[in-house]
Scaffold this motif. Structure first.
Motif, PDB file in Angstrom:
ATOM      1  N   UNK A  42       0.907  -1.170   0.101  1.00 44.16           N
ATOM      2  CA  UNK A  42      -0.060  -0.125   0.132  1.00 44.16           C
ATOM      3  C   UNK A  42       0.985   1.188  -0.020  1.00 44.16           C
ATOM      4  N   UNK A  43       2.090   1.138   0.794  1.00 40.62           N
ATOM      5  CA  UNK A  43       2.736   2.359   0.903  1.00 40.62           C
ATOM      6  C   UNK A  43       3.694   2.514  -0.661  1.00 40.62           C
ATOM      7  N   UNK A  44       3.936   1.337  -1.087  1.00 36.84           N
ATOM      8  CA  UNK A  44       4.576   1.514  -2.729  1.00 36.84           C
ATOM      9  C   UNK A  44       3.514   1.956  -3.450  1.00 36.84           C
ATOM     10  N   UNK A  48       3.877   5.413  -5.941  1.00 40.32           N
ATOM     11  CA  UNK A  48       3.858   5.420  -7.525  1.00 40.32           C
ATOM     12  C   UNK A  48       2.914   6.506  -7.759  1.00 40.32           C
ATOM     13  N   UNK A  49       1.739   6.917  -6.971  1.00 41.16           N
ATOM     14  CA  UNK A  49       1.118   7.992  -7.372  1.00 41.16           C
ATOM     15  C   UNK A  49       1.600   9.153  -7.390  1.00 41.16           C
ATOM     16  N   UNK A  50       2.419   9.401  -6.145  1.00 40.98           N
ATOM     17  CA  UNK A  50       3.364  10.791  -6.323  1.00 40.98           C
ATOM     18  C   UNK A  50       4.388  10.649  -7.354  1.00 40.98           C
ATOM     19  N   UNK A  61      12.939   8.832 -14.403  1.00 38.34           N
ATOM     20  CA  UNK A  61      11.845   8.183 -13.549  1.00 38.34           C
ATOM     21  C   UNK A  61      11.897   6.613 -13.320  1.00 38.34           C
ATOM     22  N   UNK A  62      12.291   5.899 -14.440  1.00 35.78           N
ATOM     23  CA  UNK A  62      12.357   4.405 -14.269  1.00 35.78           C
ATOM     24  C   UNK A  62      13.315   3.913 -12.941  1.00 35.78           C
ATOM     25  N   UNK A  63      14.580   4.664 -12.871  1.00 36.60           N
ATOM     26  CA  UNK A  63      15.321   4.229 -11.695  1.00 36.60           C
ATOM     27  C   UNK A  63      14.609   4.763 -10.304  1.00 36.60           C
ATOM     28  N   UNK A  64      14.132   5.881 -10.510  1.00 32.16           N
ATOM     29  CA  UNK A  64      13.463   6.413  -9.223  1.00 32.16           C
ATOM     30  C   UNK A  64      12.276   4.997  -8.947  1.00 32.16           C
ATOM     31  N   UNK A  65      11.563   4.804  -9.668  1.00 37.74           N
ATOM     32  CA  UNK A  65      10.486   4.031  -9.521  1.00 37.74           C
ATOM     33  C   UNK A  65      10.967   2.661  -9.020  1.00 37.74           C
ATOM     34  N   UNK A 127      11.932  12.419  -1.510  1.00 34.83           N
ATOM     35  CA  UNK A 127      10.801  13.295  -1.182  1.00 34.83           C
ATOM     36  C   UNK A 127       9.614  12.310  -1.464  1.00 34.83           C
ATOM     37  N   UNK A 128       9.580  11.528  -2.483  1.00 38.82           N
ATOM     38  CA  UNK A 128       8.327  10.855  -2.587  1.00 38.82           C
ATOM     39  C   UNK A 128       8.085   9.729  -1.356  1.00 38.82           C
ATOM     40  N   UNK A 129       9.092   9.235  -0.761  1.00 44.12           N
ATOM     41  CA  UNK A 129       8.851   8.423   0.463  1.00 44.12           C
ATOM     42  C   UNK A 129       8.417   9.256   1.551  1.00 44.12           C
ATOM     43  N   UNK A 130       8.735  10.353   1.626  1.00 39.20           N
ATOM     44  CA  UNK A 130       8.063  11.313   2.613  1.00 39.20           C
ATOM     45  C   UNK A 130       7.029  12.381   2.323  1.00 39.20           C
ATOM     46  N   UNK A 131       6.383  12.181   1.035  1.00 39.53           N
ATOM     47  CA  UNK A 131       5.252  12.722   0.826  1.00 39.53           C
ATOM     48  C   UNK A 131       3.954  12.647   1.850  1.00 39.53           C
ATOM     49  N   UNK A 132       4.021  11.222   2.456  1.00 37.85           N
ATOM     50  CA  UNK A 132       2.995  11.264   3.295  1.00 37.85           C
ATOM     51  C   UNK A 132       2.839  12.050   4.459  1.00 37.85           C
TER      52      UNK A 132
END
Length: 204
Positions: A42-44, A48-50, A61-65, A127-132
Motif C-alpha cells: 500500500x505504501x509502495x 507510485x501515485x506521487x 523516472x524508471x530508476x526512481x521507480x 521526497x516521494x517516500x516522505x510525501x505522506x
C-alpha cells in the motif's frame, strides 16, 4: 494479474531485469509479512501515485521507480540496516541486467533520511517516500498508528521518544523536501503535521 504486479513486471523488464515474475513474487511476499502494517505494498502504491504526478520533472523516472519499489523490501522492526539490506536485495536480483543498479541501490539507502541527497533522482526518491507527511491529518494519524503497530519491540515511552527525535530532526531542517515541486505541494502541511504531533504531551 493485478495492476500492481503488471506495473512492476513491465518496469523490471523494461530496465533490463530478468526473472520478473520470480522477483515480484519474492518482493510481494516481503511486503506482505505479518509484522508489517505501514511498510507494505500500500505504501509502495502511494509512492507510485506521487511519482506519476511528478514524472515529467524526474530525470530518470524508471530508476526512481525501481528504488521506490524496493526501498522497504527488507524491513525488520528495530534493525538499523533495513535500507542497506534492501539495497543489497535489489542488487542481487538486478545483477547483470539493470545497468544503473549501483546508483539505484544508493537511492534506496538514502531513504534512511539521515543525510542530504547529492543528485536530483535521489532527491525525488526521498521526497516521494516522505510525501505522506504532507497528507491531511486523518491520513497522517492513520500512518502514525500503522507505524506504531510495527514496533512491538518498544514500549510506548520508548517509541514516543524515538518518534519525537526523528520528527524533530526533520522539522529543524531548512526544508523537509529537497525538490521544489514537492516542497511547493507538501512542505507547509508536513510542517503543520509535525508541529502538531510534537505539541502533544510526551508519553510518561
Amino acid at each position: 494479474m493485478s495492476q500492481t504486479q503488471a506495473r512492476f513486471l513491465a518496469l523490471w523488464s523494461r530496465c533490463g531485469g530478468s526473472d520478473a515474475n520470480d522477483v515480484y513474487a519474492e518482493l510481494a511476499a516481503h511486503y506482505a509479512e505479518p509484522t508489517r502494517h505501514y511498510h507494505t505494498l500500500h505504501h509502495v502504491r502511494r509512492c507510485m501515485r506521487d511519482l506519476d504526478w511528478a514524472r515529467a520533472a524526474i530525470p530518470a523516472p524508471d530508476a526512481v521507480e525501481l528504488a521506490l519499489w524496493c526501498h522497504d523490501v527488507v524491513y525488520r522492526p528495530g534493525a538499523k540496516d533495513n535500507e542497506r539490506c534492501s539495497a543489497e536485495w535489489f542488487e542481487r536480483r538486478a545483477a547483470g541486467g539493470i545497468a544503473a543498479a549501483g546508483h539505484i541501490a544508493g537511492m534506496i539507502e538514502a531513504t534512511t533520511h539521515l543525510y542530504a541527497p547529492t543528485d536530483l533522482d535521489t532527491c525525488f526518491t526521498v521526497d516521494i517516500d516522505l510525501a505522506v507527511l504532507g497528507n491531511d491529518r486523518v491520513r497522517f494519524l492513520r500512518d502514525e498508528a500503522h507505524l506504531r503497530a510495527e514496533r512491538t519491540d518498544l514500549d510506548d515511552i520508548a517509541y514516543d521518544t524515538r518518534e519525537r527525535s526523528f520528527l524533530s530532526a526533520l522539522l529543524k531542517r531548512p526544508r523537509i523536501y529537497h525538490t521544489d515541486i514537492f516542497r511547493d505541494r507538501f512542505e507547509a502541511r508536513a510542517r503543520r503535521n509535525l508541529t502538531w504531533r510534537l505539541s502533544l504531551p510526551a508519553v510518561r
